[in-house]
Design an enzyme around this catalytic site. Structure first.
Site, PDB file in Angstrom:
ATOM      1  N   ARG A 156     -12.860   6.152  -0.767  1.00  0.00           N
ATOM      2  CA  ARG A 156     -11.897   5.317  -0.052  1.00  0.00           C
ATOM      3  C   ARG A 156     -12.263   3.869  -0.342  1.00  0.00           C
ATOM      4  O   ARG A 156     -13.428   3.477  -0.237  1.00  0.00           O
ATOM      5  CB  ARG A 156     -11.949   5.640   1.445  1.00  0.00           C
ATOM      6  CG  ARG A 156     -10.906   4.966   2.254  1.00  0.00           C
ATOM      7  CD  ARG A 156     -10.506   5.764   3.449  1.00  0.00           C
ATOM      8  NE  ARG A 156      -9.466   6.743   3.160  1.00  0.00           N
ATOM      9  CZ  ARG A 156      -8.164   6.445   3.022  1.00  0.00           C
ATOM     10  NH1 ARG A 156      -7.737   5.221   3.133  1.00  0.00           N
ATOM     11  NH2 ARG A 156      -7.293   7.387   2.767  1.00  0.00           N
TER      12      ARG A 156
ATOM     13  N   HIS B 119      -3.209  -5.697   2.840  1.00  0.00           N
ATOM     14  CA  HIS B 119      -2.759  -5.753   4.231  1.00  0.00           C
ATOM     15  C   HIS B 119      -3.238  -7.083   4.807  1.00  0.00           C
ATOM     16  O   HIS B 119      -3.767  -7.920   4.100  1.00  0.00           O
ATOM     17  CB  HIS B 119      -3.402  -4.616   5.033  1.00  0.00           C
ATOM     18  CG  HIS B 119      -3.031  -3.248   4.584  1.00  0.00           C
ATOM     19  ND1 HIS B 119      -1.815  -2.680   4.849  1.00  0.00           N
ATOM     20  CD2 HIS B 119      -3.735  -2.311   3.895  1.00  0.00           C
ATOM     21  CE1 HIS B 119      -1.791  -1.444   4.349  1.00  0.00           C
ATOM     22  NE2 HIS B 119      -2.941  -1.201   3.761  1.00  0.00           N
TER      23      HIS B 119
ATOM     24  N   CYS C  35       0.788  -1.221   0.000  1.00  0.00           N
ATOM     25  CA  CYS C  35       0.000   0.000   0.000  1.00  0.00           C
ATOM     26  C   CYS C  35       0.834   1.293   0.000  1.00  0.00           C
ATOM     27  O   CYS C  35       1.341   1.676  -1.039  1.00  0.00           O
ATOM     28  CB  CYS C  35      -1.003  -0.042   1.145  1.00  0.00           C
ATOM     29  SG  CYS C  35      -2.413   1.042   0.853  1.00  0.00           S
TER      30      CYS C  35
HETATM   31  N1  GLN Z   1      -2.384   6.806   2.379  1.00  0.00           N
HETATM   32  C1  GLN Z   1      -2.464   5.955   1.227  1.00  0.00           C
HETATM   33  C2  GLN Z   1      -3.839   5.908   0.619  1.00  0.00           C
HETATM   34  O1  GLN Z   1      -4.807   6.183   1.291  1.00  0.00           O
HETATM   35  C3  GLN Z   1      -1.999   4.557   1.629  1.00  0.00           C
HETATM   36  C4  GLN Z   1      -2.899   3.903   2.642  1.00  0.00           C
HETATM   37  C5  GLN Z   1      -2.380   2.602   3.162  1.00  0.00           C
HETATM   38  O2  GLN Z   1      -1.180   2.344   3.192  1.00  0.00           O
HETATM   39  N2  GLN Z   1      -3.288   1.757   3.644  1.00  0.00           N
HETATM   40  O3  GLN Z   1      -3.974   5.593  -0.556  1.00  0.00           O
END
Ligand code: GLN
Length: 238
Positions: free
Chosen positions: A128, A190, A94
């Site tokens: 998101r 993750h 990520c």
């Molecule tokens: N901040 C980045 C995004 O929102 C990565 C998020 C993350 O590593 N889960 O895309």
């Protein structure tokens, strides 16, 4: 002669959400269970990345933390690029996946410069992408969990290593997940992703052993618990 792999973990304190540090633990245990010694280096801001790293790990983080490591990462970029070209195995999840690319433009317009090692670019969106994920891959179904606003686009879509079964993957549009370039695995998974995907973990280990010793000869392990966890995760709704 006993074998040893050097695992370097980038920003284990700063870049570690949704259990990404668990990837280091999974790799270490799966190597030790096969009689391979593991040397671990925790590489934070200001620390030197070891020249002899066999596996480099990086995790995810909020946009603000990605911005906080930007300058330090620029100092580490040439060594990381050299390790990548020499075939060191990397798993970048990520936030670190995004930073290995050319840039990540956040939702509030900040342009965070990446290392330009992966041929990708990430642009934040106002949606998101959150939830359980599953991808079809050469190592079987990989299950994980994603939470990102960034949408990642590959210069060459054939570098993606997963096809989306559930979730958004790289960008929610092209049904692709991750990027495999040299021996760098970028992913939005993750979890920690390796805990429920032992075949994927062994793919990383095999590549690192073959690079260093010419062969991997991995004896199989009892993955009953890991595969049961994967089955449960796969049955969950998004
Ligand atoms: N901040 C980045 C995004 O929102 C990565 C998020 C993350 O590593 N889960 O895309």
């Amino acid at each position: 002669m006993s074998r040893v792999l050097h695992v370097a973990h980038l920003y284990p304190v700063e870049m570690n959400i949704y259990g990404d540090t668990g990837n280091r633990i999974v790799l270490t245990k799966r190597l030790e269970w096969r009689g391979t010694d593991v040397k671990v280096s925790l590489v934070g801001i200001g620390d030197e990345l070891p020249n002899d790293s066999d596996i480099v790990l990086g995790g995810g983080a909020q946009d603000a933390v990605q911005s906080a490591v930007e300058a330090d990462l620029a100092r580490k970029a040439s060594k990381l690029a050299r390790l990548a070209e020499e075939g060191a195995v990397m798993l970048m999840v990520c936030g670190m996946y995004q930073l290995l690319g050319r840039r990540f433009v956040t939702a509030d317009g900040q342009d965070i410069k990446g290392m330009g090692i992966l041929p990708i670019e990430t642009l934040a969106s106002h949606d998101r992408m959150i939830g359980n994920t599953a991808y079809q891959t050469p190592w079987g179904t990989v299950v994980g969990y994603e939470n990102h606003s960034g949408k990642t686009f590959l210069d060459d879509q054939s570098l993606a290593w997963g096809k989306v079964i559930k979730g958004a993957g790289n960008n929610g549009a092209d049904q692709l997940e991750g990027c495999l370039y040299h021996n760098i695995f970028g992913t939005y998974s993750h979890g920690p992703v390796l805990s429920k995907n032992p075949h994927f973990a062994d793919e990383l280990i095999s590549r690192a052993l073959i690079r260093k010793y010419g062969k991997s000869n991995l004896k199989s392990l009892d993955d009953t618990v890991e595969l049961a966890a994967a089955k449960t995760a796969l049955a969950r709704s998004r």
